[in-house]
Design a protein around this motif. Sequence first.
Motif, mmCIF file in Angstrom:
data_model
loop_
_atom_site.group_PDB
_atom_site.id
_atom_site.type_symbol
_atom_site.label_atom_id
_atom_site.label_comp_id
_atom_site.label_asym_id
_atom_site.label_seq_id
_atom_site.Cartn_x
_atom_site.Cartn_y
_atom_site.Cartn_z
ATOM 1 N N ASP A 133 0.795 -1.224 0.000
ATOM 2 C CA ASP A 133 0.000 0.000 0.000
ATOM 3 C C ASP A 133 0.831 1.279 0.000
ATOM 4 O O ASP A 133 0.462 2.259 -0.644
ATOM 5 C CB ASP A 133 -0.942 0.035 1.212
ATOM 6 N N LEU A 134 1.927 1.281 0.732
ATOM 7 C CA LEU A 134 2.681 2.527 0.891
ATOM 8 C C LEU A 134 3.949 2.601 0.046
ATOM 9 O O LEU A 134 4.388 3.676 -0.333
ATOM 10 C CB LEU A 134 3.035 2.747 2.368
ATOM 11 N N LEU A 135 4.556 1.446 -0.225
ATOM 12 C CA LEU A 135 5.828 1.435 -0.941
ATOM 13 C C LEU A 135 5.706 0.895 -2.365
ATOM 14 O O LEU A 135 6.686 0.895 -3.103
ATOM 15 C CB LEU A 135 6.873 0.622 -0.162
ATOM 16 N N GLY A 136 4.532 0.410 -2.716
ATOM 17 C CA GLY A 136 4.313 -0.094 -4.072
ATOM 18 C C GLY A 136 5.017 -1.410 -4.364
ATOM 19 O O GLY A 136 5.239 -1.747 -5.522
ATOM 20 N N ILE A 137 5.366 -2.159 -3.336
ATOM 21 C CA ILE A 137 6.008 -3.458 -3.538
ATOM 22 C C ILE A 137 4.967 -4.425 -4.090
ATOM 23 O O ILE A 137 3.858 -4.523 -3.574
ATOM 24 C CB ILE A 137 6.602 -3.993 -2.219
ATOM 25 N N GLU A 138 5.334 -5.121 -5.156
ATOM 26 C CA GLU A 138 4.405 -6.086 -5.743
ATOM 27 C C GLU A 138 5.182 -7.235 -6.351
ATOM 28 O O GLU A 138 6.405 -7.292 -6.256
ATOM 29 C CB GLU A 138 3.517 -5.413 -6.791
ATOM 30 N N PHE A 182 6.545 -12.189 1.301
ATOM 31 C CA PHE A 182 5.932 -11.835 2.583
ATOM 32 C C PHE A 182 4.668 -12.654 2.819
ATOM 33 O O PHE A 182 4.443 -13.168 3.912
ATOM 34 C CB PHE A 182 5.596 -10.349 2.649
ATOM 35 N N MET A 183 3.830 -12.784 1.794
ATOM 36 C CA MET A 183 2.575 -13.513 1.956
ATOM 37 C C MET A 183 2.824 -15.006 2.164
ATOM 38 O O MET A 183 2.131 -15.652 2.951
ATOM 39 C CB MET A 183 1.656 -13.274 0.748
ATOM 40 N N ASN A 184 3.808 -15.561 1.484
ATOM 41 C CA ASN A 184 4.127 -16.983 1.667
ATOM 42 C C ASN A 184 4.564 -17.276 3.102
ATOM 43 O O ASN A 184 4.192 -18.296 3.672
ATOM 44 C CB ASN A 184 5.212 -17.429 0.681
ATOM 45 N N ILE A 185 5.351 -16.399 3.679
ATOM 46 C CA ILE A 185 5.758 -16.567 5.074
ATOM 47 C C ILE A 185 4.567 -16.331 5.994
ATOM 48 O O ILE A 185 4.354 -17.077 6.944
ATOM 49 C CB ILE A 185 6.934 -15.630 5.426
#
Length: 194
Positions: A36-41, A48-51
């Motif tokens: 949301d804030l850093l635009g990481i995709e 992150f989601m896998n962990i």
Amino acid sequence: MASANFRKLHRQVAPIIFIPLLLTAITGVAYRLGEDLLGIEGDAAKIFMNIHQGSYLGKELRPFYVLLLALGVIGLIVTGLTMTKFLGGARPEIPGAKLDFRKVHRIATPIIVLPLAVSTVTGVIYRVGRSWFKMPKEVGEVFLNIHQGEYLGDFLMPIYVFFVGIGAILLLVTGINMTGIFRKRRQQTTEEDS
């Protein structure tokens, strides 16, 4: 007597789920704020989601991981609440006592317990429902939206995730310090150095 049993259970469960829950809280916050804030995709966000949901264990074990972690959190919430003054199980406060891990834990618990419980329950319903019960995607999205506070809107959602995540981390760190695990380790190290 029941409060003492709950206290003992609480202190036994906390160290078991400490590391997985800490990783889940950190990566959940990192995912949401990063996106949301850093635009990481893409792959970075996927890591992150896998962990966060234990996907590194494999598709078959992921719902077990989420379920067991959620049961641990709910167990800590229930046993922890039995030790609060709201349910008559709290040890009396010492007037003028310094701010220590126990006091911070007691102050933070009533603030974070409801959002943490809601996030935990909706997260496990989403993951277990989608994985085991073939919950339709549209229904799953309702639980996922509640889990991550999407109903609060684009501005407040990352704040909510940050609040729940940091609250969980605060409870974990202060709680694990109250178990005495680190004190025992420091005492052993000091004795070995002597």
